[in-house]
Design a protein around this motif. Structure first.
Motif, short mmCIF file in Angstrom:
data_model
loop_
_atom_site.label_atom_id
_atom_site.label_comp_id
_atom_site.label_asym_id
_atom_site.label_seq_id
_atom_site.Cartn_x
_atom_site.Cartn_y
_atom_site.Cartn_z
N SER A 78 0.98 -1.27 -0.03
CA SER A 78 -0.02 -0.11 -0.16
C SER A 78 0.69 1.30 0.05
N LEU A 79 0.39 2.31 -0.23
CA LEU A 79 1.13 3.62 -0.02
C LEU A 79 1.39 3.96 1.05
N THR A 80 2.46 4.62 1.28
CA THR A 80 3.00 5.24 2.50
C THR A 80 2.36 6.74 2.27
N GLU A 81 2.78 7.44 3.40
CA GLU A 81 2.33 8.94 3.18
C GLU A 81 3.14 9.76 2.22
N ALA A 82 4.32 9.47 2.13
CA ALA A 82 5.25 9.91 1.19
C ALA A 82 4.78 9.64 -0.23
N GLY A 83 4.41 8.21 -0.30
CA GLY A 83 3.87 7.88 -1.73
C GLY A 83 2.50 8.51 -2.08
N VAL A 84 1.49 8.66 -1.03
CA VAL A 84 0.21 9.64 -1.33
C VAL A 84 0.78 11.01 -1.73
N ARG A 85 1.65 11.66 -1.11
CA ARG A 85 2.01 13.00 -1.37
C ARG A 85 2.57 13.16 -2.93
N LEU A 86 3.57 12.03 -3.00
CA LEU A 86 4.30 12.21 -4.40
C LEU A 86 3.23 11.81 -5.47
N HIS A 87 2.37 10.88 -5.45
CA HIS A 87 1.62 10.53 -6.13
C HIS A 87 0.45 11.88 -6.33
N GLY A 88 0.00 12.36 -5.42
CA GLY A 88 -1.01 13.48 -5.56
C GLY A 88 -0.23 14.77 -6.16
N ALA A 89 0.84 15.10 -5.90
CA ALA A 89 1.63 16.33 -6.47
C ALA A 89 1.55 16.05 -8.08
N GLY A 90 2.06 14.92 -8.45
CA GLY A 90 2.24 14.56 -9.97
C GLY A 90 0.95 14.46 -10.33
N ARG A 91 -0.14 14.11 -10.04
CA ARG A 91 -1.56 14.38 -10.58
C ARG A 91 -1.91 15.94 -10.73
N ARG A 92 -1.91 16.35 -9.53
CA ARG A 92 -1.83 17.92 -9.73
C ARG A 92 -1.21 18.42 -10.98
N ASN A 93 -0.12 18.42 -10.87
CA ASN A 93 0.92 19.09 -11.78
C ASN A 93 0.50 18.45 -13.35
N ARG A 94 -0.02 17.24 -13.64
CA ARG A 94 -0.29 16.92 -14.91
C ARG A 94 -1.68 17.46 -15.22
N ARG A 95 -2.42 17.39 -14.30
CA ARG A 95 -3.82 18.16 -14.53
C ARG A 95 -3.70 19.87 -14.93
N SER A 96 -2.82 20.55 -14.07
CA SER A 96 -2.62 21.87 -14.43
C SER A 96 -1.98 22.08 -15.67
N TRP A 97 -1.09 21.05 -15.98
CA TRP A 97 -0.47 21.45 -17.36
C TRP A 97 -1.34 20.95 -18.54
N LEU A 98 -2.44 20.01 -18.30
CA LEU A 98 -3.27 19.78 -19.41
C LEU A 98 -4.33 20.78 -19.41
N ALA A 99 -4.69 21.42 -18.29
CA ALA A 99 -5.74 22.32 -18.44
C ALA A 99 -5.50 23.54 -19.07
N ASP A 100 -3.89 24.00 -18.90
CA ASP A 100 -3.24 25.26 -19.12
C ASP A 100 -3.11 25.08 -20.86
N ALA A 101 -2.87 23.89 -21.25
CA ALA A 101 -2.74 23.52 -22.64
C ALA A 101 -3.95 23.67 -23.45
N ILE A 102 -4.84 22.94 -22.72
CA ILE A 102 -6.30 23.15 -23.48
C ILE A 102 -6.77 24.54 -23.64
N GLU A 103 -6.77 25.25 -22.44
CA GLU A 103 -7.09 26.77 -22.55
C GLU A 103 -6.30 27.54 -23.36
N GLY A 104 -4.86 27.27 -23.45
CA GLY A 104 -3.93 28.24 -24.05
C GLY A 104 -4.05 27.92 -25.67
N GLU A 105 -4.22 26.54 -25.92
CA GLU A 105 -3.97 25.95 -27.45
C GLU A 105 -5.26 25.90 -28.14
N LEU A 106 -6.31 25.43 -27.57
CA LEU A 106 -7.46 25.03 -28.18
C LEU A 106 -8.44 26.36 -28.13
#
Length: 127
Positions: A78-106
């Motif tokens: 199972s995920l440790t707290e460090a795993g939860v934090r790293l996975h959450g940060a990665g997910r937030r960064n990917r969503r932010s990049w994708l939202a910015d790309a959609i808004e800025g390019e389309l």
């Protein structure tokens, strides 16, 4: 799709992880604790390969093993707290990049077409 995946991976806080390690963190986050065999089946890899992936994640303190409550001979990961934090940060960064790309390019019509395609892509992924 491969290029989009690479761009999303580059935007992630998990770029120091391999794609397999990132995938296992995501699966454990979505589905909860699992055995090596269950993860190997889900990820379509051999148990030996999954053991290497799990060992690397465990060494970094991102996952932990505990005895399987239904079969003491097995362990579940199972995920440790460090795993939860790293996975959450990665997910937030990917969503932010994708939202910015959609808004800025389309334009608005393209954004609508993309939104309409999402259910179709989800059906393909589930197939």
């Amino acid at each position: 799709m491969a290029q989009l995946t690479r761009r999303l991976r580059a935007a992630s806080a998990q770029e120091e992880l391999t794609p397999s390690q990132t995938s296992v963190l995501g699966r454990l986050s979505r589905e909860g604790p699992a055995t090596t065999a269950a993860l190997a089946r889900s990820e379509l890899v051999r148990p030996q390969s999954m053991r290497l992936t799990l060992a690397a994640l465990e060494e970094r303190g991102l996952i932990a093993r505990t005895p399987d409550p239904s079969d003491g001979r097995q362990v579940v990961f199972s995920l440790t707290e460090a795993g939860v934090r790293l996975h959450g940060a990665g997910r937030r960064n990917r969503r932010s990049w994708l939202a910015d790309a959609i808004e800025g390019e389309l334009n608005p019509d393209e954004q609508q077409a993309l939104a309409a395609a999402v259910p179709l892509l989800q059906r393909l992924v589930a197939w």
